[in-house]
Write an enzyme that holds these catalytic residues in place. Structure first.
Site, PDB file in Angstrom:
ATOM      1  N   ASP A 205       4.497  -3.075  -9.545  1.00 10.26           N
ATOM      2  CA  ASP A 205       3.337  -3.052  -8.416  1.00 10.26           C
ATOM      3  C   ASP A 205       3.706  -1.844  -7.824  1.00 10.26           C
ATOM      4  O   ASP A 205       4.968  -2.177  -6.732  1.00 10.26           O
ATOM      5  CB  ASP A 205       3.406  -4.133  -7.753  1.00 10.26           C
ATOM      6  CG  ASP A 205       2.647  -4.029  -6.404  1.00 10.26           C
ATOM      7  OD1 ASP A 205       2.233  -2.858  -5.940  1.00 10.26           O
ATOM      8  OD2 ASP A 205       2.269  -5.091  -5.951  1.00 10.26           O
ATOM      9  N   LYS A 231      -3.477   3.616   0.286  1.00  5.52           N
ATOM     10  CA  LYS A 231      -2.177   3.777   1.015  1.00  5.52           C
ATOM     11  C   LYS A 231      -1.435   4.748   1.090  1.00  5.52           C
ATOM     12  O   LYS A 231      -0.426   4.998   1.719  1.00  5.52           O
ATOM     13  CB  LYS A 231      -1.390   2.474   0.299  1.00  5.52           C
ATOM     14  CG  LYS A 231      -1.824   1.120   0.648  1.00  5.52           C
ATOM     15  CD  LYS A 231      -0.954   0.189   0.035  1.00  5.52           C
ATOM     16  CE  LYS A 231      -1.511  -1.308  -0.074  1.00  5.52           C
ATOM     17  NZ  LYS A 231      -1.615  -2.085   1.203  1.00  5.52           N
ATOM     18  N   CYS A 371      -0.209 -11.042   2.984  1.00 11.24           N
ATOM     19  CA  CYS A 371      -0.573 -11.560   1.665  1.00 11.24           C
ATOM     20  C   CYS A 371       0.819 -11.847   0.783  1.00 11.24           C
ATOM     21  O   CYS A 371       0.810 -11.352  -0.507  1.00 11.24           O
ATOM     22  CB  CYS A 371      -1.167 -10.241   1.051  1.00 11.24           C
ATOM     23  SG  CYS A 371      -2.882 -10.124   1.739  1.00 11.24           S
TER      24      CYS A 371
HETATM   25  C1  LIG Z   1       3.102  -4.357  -2.634  1.00 11.16           C
HETATM   26  C2  LIG Z   1       1.512  -4.467  -2.711  1.00 11.16           C
HETATM   27  N1  LIG Z   1       0.790  -5.047  -3.807  1.00 11.16           N
HETATM   28  C3  LIG Z   1      -0.516  -4.856  -3.819  1.00 11.16           C
HETATM   29  C4  LIG Z   1      -1.216  -4.464  -2.861  1.00 11.16           C
HETATM   30  C5  LIG Z   1      -2.783  -4.584  -3.125  1.00 11.16           C
HETATM   31  O1  LIG Z   1      -3.302  -3.526  -2.923  1.00 11.16           O
HETATM   32  P1  LIG Z   1      -4.919  -3.273  -2.662  1.00 11.16           P
HETATM   33  O2  LIG Z   1      -5.164  -4.280  -1.856  1.00 11.16           O
HETATM   34  O3  LIG Z   1      -4.917  -1.877  -2.669  1.00 11.16           O
HETATM   35  O4  LIG Z   1      -5.321  -3.881  -4.407  1.00 11.16           O
HETATM   36  C6  LIG Z   1      -0.656  -4.386  -1.633  1.00 11.16           C
HETATM   37  C7  LIG Z   1      -1.333  -3.850  -0.271  1.00 11.16           C
HETATM   38  O5  LIG Z   1      -1.388  -4.682   0.580  1.00 11.16           O
HETATM   39  C8  LIG Z   1       0.556  -4.283  -1.549  1.00 11.16           C
HETATM   40  O6  LIG Z   1       1.464  -3.970  -0.316  1.00 11.16           O
END
Ligand SMILES: Cc1ncc(COP(=O)(O)O)c(C=O)c1O
Lengths: 414, 148
Positions: A205, A231, A371
């Site tokens: 990720d 991002k 999250c």
């Molecule tokens: C480490 C990480 N993984 C996954 C995500 C999820 O990304 P998205 O909401 O753009 O799908 C985020 C976003 O907050 C993140 O910081």
């Protein structure tokens, strides 16, 4: 020639939103870049230009603007490939974002290959998007989800990976290259080489890593790799899933529909070539094109330069913040091991109260669980404050954040 | 220094909240949380002859959430179930000078009303069990769903 210093003043001029005033005419101090970044006018213009001048569906028609749109869209795939050192453009799938990318893997690879009794390993500092899809999958399959824990410094305890790999049951190891809460940069080399030895697939990720440091996917050697455009100066609703071709070729489709097919008959369909097999329906054409401009913008600055700027800013912030009475900062102290994400708590004041109070000064930080509730549980807090930096942030921004904390102290009589 | 939300009353109430704790064998126990911010509380009540003779709350919350929960429990304790059932959000908000919170911060209104939501849901489950099939539940469930 790329310079090694960012001209922040010039950069800031490219971001219309940074001229905005909020709450009683305070200049916006945007420190929530781990959540989403602001967009330069180059990206905004690319969107407008597409809609104003060559809006058409792609991969279908032969008239001129459709060809222009198709070419612009496909060019971005090449930009992504170059940006991340990916040699095969067909390994790059455009998705909605990191979340969709990971879910695609869970669905199209995981449902085919994960069996009862198998183990998927994740980590304690994952975003929900790298936990929940695996929970759903292991429940469906009767498999198991295990966690690599973190130490007091906010780093993964990699010995635990050995223990899981030794069971011979691990099929997939997933981890974020940079934690969105602690800023910790994972030792990807070590994790992936251990997994290679054990013949185990890896998913990275990279939602927080790709925007902030130079990443070489070929060198990394993982099998799946996902990140989001929003991002890294790009539009929302677009991201990338990269899958090693030898793996991608064994995967069934994710969504069925237009564009992903070669021939459709009443009861049988054959699939389109890679990557189109995984891009069903009319894609997010405009935002892919905008994303291309974001990659151009970052490429021009140079990711090494971006990283250097953020390390300086993070060091400055850590030095200043650690002098404040009552502050607890989470994650590694060494800026070479972390990104520009600083999570903290201030006395016993709930992060939501902190964020509301400093918002009155125009300062935007995130408060909450980010999250990452598994991590919050580990840290034994309900929430944290989080300030996160990007190319347009300055030391003055950090100073303003620190000054605003004094207001919290006053109100709460700390 | 003054602040439209963080008044001394609120900060003091949150610092020294009333009725914090748990009950041994509660007649009603209702948990609720705000997914956005991590406020998470459990409200417990004992009911005798339709009167809420004891109420406790436990959990984690921000200043606004804690202050409002504390005030809510004080207003409810010893009162009749009907009183609690029909309570309006304005009664809690005005108690703490937060009448304009929904305008000032639509996000934070959820912190203020979390405990009231738990109260209404808890009463709903309790009464639903007790009066299964009866019509006297009014709009309690919708009321809880539409608080914010
Ligand atoms: C480490 C990480 N993984 C996954 C995500 C999820 O990304 P998205 O909401 O753009 O799908 C985020 C976003 O907050 C993140 O910081």
């Amino acid at each position: 020639m790329q310079s090694t210093e960012l001209s922040i003043e010039n950069i800031r001029k490219d971001f219309p939103i940074l001229k905005r005033k909020v709450r009683d005419n305070k200049p916006l101090v945007y420190l929530d870049n781990a959540s989403t970044t602001q967009k330069p006018k180059q990206v905004i213009d690319a969107l407008t230009n597409y809609y104003s001048n060559y809006n058409a569906n792609i991969h279908r028609s032969v008239y001129s603007i459709a060809e222009e749109a198709t070419e612009a869209y496909e060019k971005v795939r090449d930009k992504v490939a170059k940006f991340l050192n990916i040699s095969k453009r067909e390994e790059i799938i455009f998705v909605r974002g990191t979340t969709e990318g990971i879910n695609l893997v869970a669905y199209a690879w995981g449902r085919k290959y994960i069996k009862e009794g198998d183990i998927i390993v994740t980590t304690e500092y994952e975003h929900h998007s790298n936990i929940v899809p695996w929970q759903l999958l292991v429940k469906e399959k009767g498999a198991k989800l295990e966690y690599i824990e973190i130490n007091d410094n906010g780093e993964l305890i990699l010995d635990q990976l050995d223990k899981y790999l030794a069971t011979g049951k691990v099929k997939l190891v997933v981890f974020s290259l940079m934690s969105n809460v602690l800023g910790t940069i994972s030792d990807a080399e070590k994790i992936i080489s251990k997994c290679h030895e054990a013949g185990v697939k890896t998913l990275v990720d990279a939602a927080q890593a790709v925007p902030h440091m130079s990443v070489d996917v070929a060198k990394l050697g993982c099998d799946f790799f996902a990140f989001s455009a929003h991002k890294m100066l790009g539009p929302t609703g677009i991201g990338v899933l990269w899958v090693r071709k030898s793996v991608l070729e064994t995967m069934d489709p994710f969504h069925g529909g237009g564009d992903m097919i070669r021939e459709v008959h009443k009861y049988e369909t054959t699939w389109n070539d890679l990557p189109y097999k995984f891009e069903a329906g009319t894609p997010n054409i405009a935002d892919v094109i905008g994303f291309g401009s974001a990659i151009d913008y970052l490429s021009q600055l140079g990711m090494e330069t971006v990283r250097k700027h953020e390390m300086e800013l993070t060091q400055y912030a850590l030095d200043k913040m650690s002098q404040i009475k009552g502050i607890v900062i989470y994650g590694p102290k060494d800026v070479s091991k972390r990104g520009g994400v600083i999570s903290f708590n201030f006395h016993d004041v709930h992060p939501h109260d902190v964020a509301t109070i400093i918002d009155r000064e125009g300062i935007a930080i995130r408060s909450g669980h980010h999250c990452a509730q598994v991590l919050m549980e580990k840290l034994d807090v309900a929430a944290t404050n989080r300030a996160s930096f990007y190319i347009y942030n300055t030391k003055q921004d950090v100073d303003k954040l620190i000054q605003s904390l004094e207001k919290v102290s006053e109100l709460f009589k700390l | 220094m003054s602040d439209p939300i963080y008044t001394e009353i609120i900060i003091d109430e949150a610092r020294h909240p009333q009725n914090e704790g748990t009950l041994e064998n509660p007649d009603i126990s209702q948990h609720d949380s705000n997914p956005m911010c991590g406020d998470s509380i459990t409200l417990q009540m004992n009911v005798t002859d339709d009167s809420i003779n004891d109420i406790k709350w436990s959990g984690e919350g921000c200043t606004i959430c804690k202050a409002c929960t504390s005030v809510l429990t004080q207003l409810i304790k010893g009162k009749n179930i009907d009183f609690a059932k029909n309570m309006k959000k304005e009664e809690i908000l005005s108690e703490l000078g937060l009448e304009y919170l929904a305008k000032q911060s639509p996000v934070r209104i959820k912190c203020a009303l979390l405990s009231m939501k738990a109260l209404k849901l808890g009463l709903y489950s309790y009464l639903a069990k007790k009066l299964a099939g009866s019509l006297s539940l009014d709009n309690l469930k919708e009321d809880a769903a539409n608080l914010y």
